[in-house]
Design a protein around this motif. Sequence first.
Motif, PDB file in Angstrom:
ATOM      1  N   PRO A 123       6.609  12.235   6.591  1.00 37.84           N
ATOM      2  CA  PRO A 123       7.177  10.869   6.582  1.00 37.84           C
ATOM      3  C   PRO A 123       8.347  10.780   5.604  1.00 37.84           C
ATOM      4  N   LEU A 124       9.528  11.242   6.017  1.00 40.43           N
ATOM      5  CA  LEU A 124      10.679  11.296   5.118  1.00 40.43           C
ATOM      6  C   LEU A 124      11.406   9.956   5.006  1.00 40.43           C
ATOM      7  N   GLY A 125      11.156   9.040   5.933  1.00 42.92           N
ATOM      8  CA  GLY A 125      11.790   7.731   5.881  1.00 42.92           C
ATOM      9  C   GLY A 125      13.284   7.754   6.111  1.00 42.92           C
ATOM     10  N   LEU A 126      13.781   8.678   6.905  1.00 44.46           N
ATOM     11  CA  LEU A 126      15.214   8.791   7.156  1.00 44.46           C
ATOM     12  C   LEU A 126      15.633   7.910   8.324  1.00 44.46           C
ATOM     13  N   ALA A 127      16.919   7.626   8.376  1.00 42.08           N
ATOM     14  CA  ALA A 127      17.470   6.879   9.508  1.00 42.08           C
ATOM     15  C   ALA A 127      17.332   7.716  10.772  1.00 42.08           C
ATOM     16  N   PRO A 128      17.225   7.063  11.934  1.00 39.27           N
ATOM     17  CA  PRO A 128      17.076   7.821  13.190  1.00 39.27           C
ATOM     18  C   PRO A 128      18.161   8.860  13.405  1.00 39.27           C
ATOM     19  N   SER A 129      19.412   8.518  13.065  1.00 37.40           N
ATOM     20  CA  SER A 129      20.517   9.472  13.250  1.00 37.40           C
ATOM     21  C   SER A 129      20.339  10.688  12.352  1.00 37.40           C
ATOM     22  N   ALA A 130      19.879  10.461  11.126  1.00 36.76           N
ATOM     23  CA  ALA A 130      19.661  11.573  10.200  1.00 36.76           C
ATOM     24  C   ALA A 130      18.487  12.436  10.668  1.00 36.76           C
ATOM     25  N   SER A 131      17.437  11.795  11.145  1.00 38.39           N
ATOM     26  CA  SER A 131      16.284  12.540  11.651  1.00 38.39           C
ATOM     27  C   SER A 131      16.673  13.394  12.852  1.00 38.39           C
ATOM     28  N   LEU A 132      17.526  12.827  13.721  1.00 46.74           N
ATOM     29  CA  LEU A 132      17.972  13.566  14.895  1.00 46.74           C
ATOM     30  C   LEU A 132      18.806  14.771  14.485  1.00 46.74           C
ATOM     31  N   ALA A 133      19.712  14.567  13.531  1.00 46.07           N
ATOM     32  CA  ALA A 133      20.577  15.651  13.069  1.00 46.07           C
ATOM     33  C   ALA A 133      19.755  16.769  12.428  1.00 46.07           C
ATOM     34  N   ILE A 134      18.779  16.374  11.602  1.00 45.57           N
ATOM     35  CA  ILE A 134      17.926  17.380  10.950  1.00 45.57           C
ATOM     36  C   ILE A 134      17.093  18.113  11.996  1.00 45.57           C
ATOM     37  N   GLY A 135      16.574  17.359  12.989  1.00 43.29           N
ATOM     38  CA  GLY A 135      15.768  17.975  14.028  1.00 43.29           C
ATOM     39  C   GLY A 135      16.552  19.002  14.827  1.00 43.29           C
TER      40      GLY A 135
END
Length: 245
Positions: A123-135
Amino acid sequence: MSGLGSELRGFGLSLRDALRVFRLVPLALLLVMVPEFVQHAAEIRLGMFASDEAFRTLAQDPTRWAYGTAKLVGLPLAVLFTARFWANRAAGRAGWSLSDIAWRPLALGFLVLVLCSLPGSLPLGLAPSASLAIGLGLTLLSLPGVVLMIAGILGHRTFGLRDAYVRGWSKALRIALYIAPPWLFLQLLHEANHTAALGQPDALVWGLMAFDTLVVGLMAAVAGTGAHHGFIGPRAINPDEVSAS
């Protein structure tokens, strides 16, 4: 032969050899084809193909899923033994032999996949765009791990982590080229078979499901053959036989 021409040749030979698996090592494909056909028989007996509504209603039936679980186990086994068949054939070993599997690169590749998947479960609490980029970044980072696992399955003991991240990118791209397009086509055909069977007479439904079983077997053949041929590269694939890399 140009690089692109060589890769296209390798792609064609991979497709050809996937079809040859039905003749050369059919027992490997039966690992997924038998539970696939048994599941279809259960679906027909349940009346699942009577209509679109029946198909949706019975999709979660426990009997259907019991056979579906067997199919999900059989598919990776069929892929594994298909890939092993080509490696064993090149080395002159019995087709079913598992004797030279390289467990170290196999385990190391699996560890890479696990480590790359961990951030997505936190549960990193990142913005959806950041989560997508990291993924997406972690998915790319994990690709050499897949190549490393394939190296272990095929018995390449000297192929290590450094090799995976230096030379593995081109192998990962080639493996994807050899597997993804035909797999996508066969997956669409697999789904179309089910749609075409809805509301049809029993004889036609049985025929479509028998054909669908062959489609699923070919999917396993494409994946196993593509993994092997994509890893060794087109220059190591003889038009008539698979030579040692």
